[in-house]
Design a protein around this motif. Structure first.
Motif, PDB file in Angstrom:
ATOM      1  N   TRP A  16      40.728  44.206  37.670  1.00 49.14           N
ATOM      2  CA  TRP A  16      41.304  43.190  38.564  1.00 49.14           C
ATOM      3  C   TRP A  16      42.295  43.772  39.556  1.00 49.14           C
ATOM      4  CZ3 TRP A  16      39.044  38.736  39.366  1.00 49.14           C
ATOM      5  CH2 TRP A  16      38.126  38.291  38.409  1.00 49.14           C
ATOM      6  N   LEU A  17      42.997  44.831  39.179  1.00 48.66           N
ATOM      7  CA  LEU A  17      43.952  45.415  40.130  1.00 48.66           C
ATOM      8  C   LEU A  17      43.278  46.424  41.053  1.00 48.66           C
ATOM      9  CD1 LEU A  17      47.063  46.017  37.803  1.00 48.66           C
ATOM     10  CD2 LEU A  17      46.687  44.135  39.417  1.00 48.66           C
ATOM     11  N   GLU A  18      42.290  47.117  40.535  1.00 46.33           N
ATOM     12  CA  GLU A  18      41.764  48.245  41.299  1.00 46.33           C
ATOM     13  C   GLU A  18      40.298  48.090  41.715  1.00 46.33           C
ATOM     14  OE1 GLU A  18      42.993  50.665  42.789  1.00 46.33           O
ATOM     15  OE2 GLU A  18      41.222  51.879  43.206  1.00 46.33           O
ATOM     16  N   LEU A  19      39.431  48.038  40.734  1.00 43.89           N
ATOM     17  CA  LEU A  19      38.006  48.168  41.039  1.00 43.89           C
ATOM     18  C   LEU A  19      37.484  47.032  41.927  1.00 43.89           C
ATOM     19  CD1 LEU A  19      35.559  49.957  40.368  1.00 43.89           C
ATOM     20  CD2 LEU A  19      35.052  48.398  38.498  1.00 43.89           C
ATOM     21  N   LEU A  20      37.810  45.800  41.541  1.00 48.53           N
ATOM     22  CA  LEU A  20      37.218  44.664  42.251  1.00 48.53           C
ATOM     23  C   LEU A  20      37.767  44.486  43.667  1.00 48.53           C
ATOM     24  CD1 LEU A  20      37.036  42.224  39.216  1.00 48.53           C
ATOM     25  CD2 LEU A  20      35.127  43.337  40.352  1.00 48.53           C
ATOM     26  N   PRO A  21      39.084  44.578  43.881  1.00 46.42           N
ATOM     27  CA  PRO A  21      39.559  44.409  45.259  1.00 46.42           C
ATOM     28  C   PRO A  21      39.307  45.618  46.157  1.00 46.42           C
ATOM     29  CG  PRO A  21      41.409  44.756  43.764  1.00 46.42           C
ATOM     30  CD  PRO A  21      40.186  44.595  42.904  1.00 46.42           C
ATOM     31  N   SER A  22      39.279  46.849  45.588  1.00 52.96           N
ATOM     32  CA  SER A  22      39.128  48.043  46.435  1.00 52.96           C
ATOM     33  C   SER A  22      37.677  48.408  46.657  1.00 52.96           C
ATOM     34  CB  SER A  22      39.775  49.274  45.775  1.00 52.96           C
ATOM     35  OG  SER A  22      40.993  48.986  45.195  1.00 52.96           O
ATOM     36  N   GLY A  23      36.833  48.007  45.742  1.00 53.24           N
ATOM     37  CA  GLY A  23      35.460  48.492  45.741  1.00 53.24           C
ATOM     38  C   GLY A  23      34.521  47.580  46.507  1.00 53.24           C
ATOM     39  N   ARG A  24      33.249  47.749  46.248  1.00 49.78           N
ATOM     40  CA  ARG A  24      32.228  47.035  47.003  1.00 49.78           C
ATOM     41  C   ARG A  24      32.332  45.528  46.895  1.00 49.78           C
ATOM     42  NH1 ARG A  24      26.126  48.437  46.548  1.00 49.78           N
ATOM     43  NH2 ARG A  24      26.174  46.492  47.694  1.00 49.78           N
TER      44      ARG A  24
END
Lengths: 706, 706
Positions: free
Chosen positions: B372-380
């Protein structure tokens, strides 16, 4: 004797943990309470507690708190009523409500209060009638027994309601006779902002700062009912360590399921439910963006949805915990090993587990059509909306009422019809835009889950799209008018058959497919589970005796325990919060915005007054609104939630972490007197002025543990 | 020799099934194709196929189909571009688009086309640099190697793009050098209604009736690029049983994961993703109720979401199938048993499985903050919206570009920056209402999942609510203007640090927490998995040799197979559909409403012309847009989907049911000529007049199997 007791405790983990259990009133373990707490509840005491307790038919608990019909429950248990009594210009959910006089009390369109009068064990009669039957014949006999027994009990008194309660999943059958109050009026509800302070983020959490309380009143013959059996008030509440009782209606636990059933719940039922709820939640959130009316009419459902999501996540976390699941496997293996030592018992009981496992495989192949065609739109979740729910029951009731009582689907038995009629003809307002969205959503999901080419989809949609069908049907139906529904209900099959209403037409088009899959489910899954669970219950009795309590069945239960914090991540969580803590947590932004009434009243408040507290009573969803009381039958609190660990309570009870969360009795009176000026209520409760309670917080009170 | 071969086949189920495999171009099993189909692809043939194939950087495949830079792919691969080229008054998604002349071709704001020039094995160099390292040091060395190797390869040519591809989860490292085209223009897209006829209900289904095709063109120096290596056209397509090749970029498979990893995916990753996607899906559906603009700007994302939901359901169904999972367990046990027979191998390789299992436990405790902090907002998935995604990368790139290349997070390495810059400074229009909803949703979920009292939540929200933060930030930011983003990107750290933009402030406030959990994840989960998967890959090579193909990595692969139906629920599904079937399925209601152009053109069509077809080529998501071609390198179809059974292809390939779904080459030309009047295109494709192909449907063509 002592050795035997120890053996029992070791053999049955369910009975071995302190303060565990949701006990029926006719089998309450007073001896255990006496041993641990030095208080031995007498039969008279139990009778009084039972009669002072109440059930809200739609799924909550409550208590009688005066002799004039005053009933206390949670705000979230009357939220729907408060929403229904609101309108575009008058949002009682936001503003709260206080009836200054009896004449100001407003009738809730669809609320019923039940009081349990009598419990009768009818196990022999039911088991006798079921002996040797299976599948469809087993179900038919069980339906017939239920209808006959409930009807005999209910007689011709419209104020009675009888229910055959299936305990231990069919191991015991008890007949519960209730007095039903169906004229229920709203007396007091605080603002949603304080009833549900912290909102979904703080739901199932503690420390907590909610005034989740509401008062309603039952009427008979247009006047407040006389309610001689009621709880009295404890202005000071209970200190840490004090013995507490909770009387209420835990909805459903699954602690006695087999491992095969639990695996099905873990791997299919719960994840699938979470996916469905998540999509509905997003849809409601998005729908609320269309305007304030949309928000107003859908808030209680969104709240219910979010509550369900969080609860199911907790349940799933428990079942996914390998250590916890291993305890369930070990319990089952222990019981089976005990049976295996006796060849007669082994022959009789062991195949029950295999038959239940086979039923899970069948369930997996039926669950999508069963859930989407039948269970979700017809049942409590009303996934197709209120209008479709009403139409389905109008169409079905018309058909079913032509049959003999014992052959009907269970919700159309004579004993159940009055309650169903109330719901179907409810005068609560119906929002067309909202109903269009809900009906469209359901039809869309049916097509998605069953596939465009499934016969049931073609029957419901024809060549139109789900959204088109929903739009046309909701725009074209006359059923938003309660009078139309009432006429159809009373007109029965003739009226329903003659109607050309497009909503009824849709309900008719969707009926046969739903009935067919329900019959498959009941014959091939339900009946197998009931029959073999009953066998397993008998096996358990044979090995452990009657020392265990049955799974929850939304019928009255009594639990005992104490005011007690717990240890979380190595830190002690103290059992009390105070008004001061609520003001500390206030940020001014939803859901952490205290209502204006609280901000204005702050100078008048004793901020050290306890607000919420926890006990280790064993409760679960359905217990919302339960009175928390002491050995003198005095209200010390009002249960409204459990902590996160309590969510695993569906499958087992962990005394070290599972806690009930309640509003403190001091808080209720303090707020009524100092914030809401509800003197009439305070006086009716017979509560001392709030100042007396607020002066000295109980030991262990804290502002916040974080 | 024969005995050895048989042993290999038995030992490695992956290699044993017909037509299975997503092969790299440098290790294509021409010998197997020759044995089964009598055609032995030469190196020259393979080079030509590779150079005629293309990759769309955002996640699709494509092919060069003329020497003038014409590229064919799926409509759904250019959907976002078509949406970006649209505006409130001009909805090209609905109307379709055809450039009548070269001057009419419209540039896609954020699209890049890659052509694979060269593959170099650099395994020894990478493994040498990693020897003896673990955790953070392992990662640092791997990052540094990637940066150095890619930079050397890329040199100073801005038209090159180099990628170090981790094959066999680190067992082999290959350096892929691409020519990158970043001036890409839209030539033709049909109406969404026919590109995605049947919509989500028919997605992953067959029989199917979609014209999911689009043409784009790559430009260099403002002129159409010269593309000597391209496929030619087969007007008649391929008959049932004919050998077919599919060249494309399968995104990700997990066929080589350990059982512990697969259990994690089954029990956590997939159900959690489904819950998240379901809520986003509901939210988008609800948001679309707010008006036609809302619908227009969010349709491609909803489409992507629904596609993901259905794909993940299929993947989960495969992993939940006890029989399928048992094959994975058996494969693993067989390999481990083989290793156990050799003490040296056992010592070297067996602990890898335990270390990976331990990493899953760690993953479970990190996944919520990491996701929730990294993968979903920064990624595809850009779960916080496009604006937040851009702001995060602006803030991070400013920081990272201060570091030496080899020490940066991977997306900020010099070789990756140009592509990131394109995305961050994209000129695609940004809808404020939509961004507010997306940002609010993400912040809401972060608070829900991490808890109100989590430090990261406090950093991001302060005392405001998620909805308030989203509203204020989106209303107050200047970053909707691409020129502002361009200036910030080019201004680097100085410009970003000096900015008072509220969106940048939010991105800064949320950065440290996200970076911290990413580092934990990479050091304690990723590095352990890569290192030990590489060991397992070596173990596999040691036991089975190099007869197996690597898991998919969104890099070019070639698969072989044949046009072939399958048996479903006891019924044969024929491999072809026709235009006639599309008209039969047309109801007039979305998603079964053919566009007006088709209804108008019906009299001019040869309805027996094949429309879609299936082959048993082994493909997966990322292969969308892949050319289907014959041994003469002629296009016979355009892959756009797999059938339902193909969704299990993430974890294994079942030749009896797994099918690729493609548009037939006849259909493309027939529609271009008879419906769209796209003579310029037909002629550029060098395709015969459509009538010639339409006259005689191939054997096995059918209207509908249901």
């Amino acid at each position: 004797m002592k050795r035997l007791l120890l053996a029992l405790l070791l053999a049955s983990p369910l009975a071995g943990r302190a303060d565990e259990g949701m006990w029926t009133y006719d089998a309450f373990p007073s001896d255990r309470v006496a041993r641990k707490y030095g208080f031995d509840p007498s039969t008279a005491w139990l009778d009084r507690a039972r009669l002072a307790s109440a059930r809200l038919a739609r799924g909550c608990s409550a208590s009688f708190v005066s002799d004039g019909g005053l009933v206390m429950t949670n705000h979230h248990c009357v939220h729907e009523c408060v929403e229904e009594l609101s309108s575009a210009g008058k949002d009682l959910v936001a503003t709260g409500f206080l009836a200054r006089t009896g004449a100001d009390e407003l009738r809730c369109p669809a609320m019923q209060v039940d009081q349990l009068l009598r419990i009768t064990d009818v196990t022999k009669r039911v088991h006798g009638a079921l002996a040797g039957l299976q599948g469809a014949r087993f179900n038919a006999a069980l339906y017939a027994q239920k209808a006959a027994i409930e009807k005999e009990c209910q007689g011709t008194d419209p104020g009675l309601r009888c229910e055959l309660v299936e305990l231990y999943h069919g191991g015991v059958y008890s007949l519960y006779q209730y007095r039903r109050y169906d004229d229920v009026r709203l007396v007091f509800a605080p603002e949603f902002a304080i009833a549900f302070f912290g909102g979904d983020p703080d739901n199932f959490m503690f420390p907590r700062y909610d005034l989740d309380v509401a008062f309603i009143r039952v009427y008979q013959g247009g006047k407040p009912a006389r309610t001689a059996d009621h709880f009295t008030w404890s202005p000071a509440g209970a200190p840490a360590g004090a013995l507490t009782f909770v009387s209420g209606n835990p909805g459903k636990t699954e602690r006695l399921l087999t491992v095969a059933q639990l695996a099905y719940v873990r791997d299919h039922a719960l994840p699938d439910a979470l996916e469905r709820l998540a999509e509905e939640r997003g849809l409601l959130t998005g729908f609320q963006l269309t305007g304030p009316e949309a928000k107003r009419v859908s808030t209680s459902r969104l709240f219910y949805n979010e509550n369900s999501v969080k609860a199911r996540r907790g349940q799933l976390a428990a079942l996914r915990d390998p250590a916890f699941f291993a305890t369930k496997v070990a319990e089952e293996n222990k019981l089976r090993a005990a049976l295996r030592r006796d060849p007669a018992k082994a022959r009789k009981y062991l195949p029950a587990w295999d038959r239940i496992a086979a039923a899970q495989v069948r369930a997996l192949s039926l669950e999508i059509p069963y859930d989407w065609l039948e269970l979700l739109p017809s049942g409590r979740s009303r996934i197709g909306g209120d209008l479709f729910w009403m139409a389905r029951h109008l169409v079905r009731a018309a058909d079913e009422r032509r049959k003999p009582d014992g052959e009907r689907l269970k919700e159309y038995r004579d004993t159940a019809l009055p309650s169903l009629a109330d719901s179907v003809t409810s005068t609560a307002p119906i929002d067309a835009a909202y109903e269009t969205v809900r009906l469209g959503f359901w039809l869309e999901k049916v097509r998605e889950r069953l596939g465009t080419d499934h016969a049931a989809v073609k029957h419901a949609l024809g060549s139109a799209s789900p959204a088109e069908v929903a739009r046309k049907v909701v725009a074209g139906t006359a059923l938003r008018d309660p009078a139309v529904r009432k006429a159809l209900w009373e007109g029965g099959a003739a009226a329903v058959d003659a109607s050309k209403d497009p909503l009824l037409a849709l309900a008719r088009a969707a009926d046969a497919d739903a009935r067919a899959v329900r019959k498959q489910w009941e014959d091939e899954v339900d009946s197998v589970e009931i029959q073999n669970q009953a066998l397993i219950a008998q096996a358990r009795f044979a090995v452990y005796g009657r020392s265990i309590y049955p799974d929850a069945t939304f019928s009255p239960r009594l639990s005992y325990g104490q005011v007690k914090g717990w240890k979380q991540d190595g830190r002690e969580v103290a059992p009390f919060t105070t008004f001061a803590g609520a003001f500390e947590r206030h940020t001014g932004s939803e859901p952490y915005a205290l209502p204006k009434s609280w901000l204005d009243a702050k100078p008048r408040l004793d901020l050290a007054t306890p607000l919420d507290f926890v006990t280790d009573n064993d409760i679960i969803g359905g217990n919302s609104g339960s009175p928390v009381f002491d050995r003198d039958l005095r209200i010390v609190g009002l249960a409204f939630d459990g902590n996160l660990a309590s969510l695993g309570g569906d499958y087992g009870f962990d005394d070290s972490a599972n806690r009930a969360v309640a509003v403190h009795s001091s808080a209720i009176v303090h707020a009524l007197a100092r914030i809401y000026g509800a003197d009439r209520l305070v006086s009716e409760l017979g509560a001392a002025p709030a100042g007396a309670a607020g002066a000295a917080p109980p030991p262990g009170a804290t502002r916040s543990t974080k």
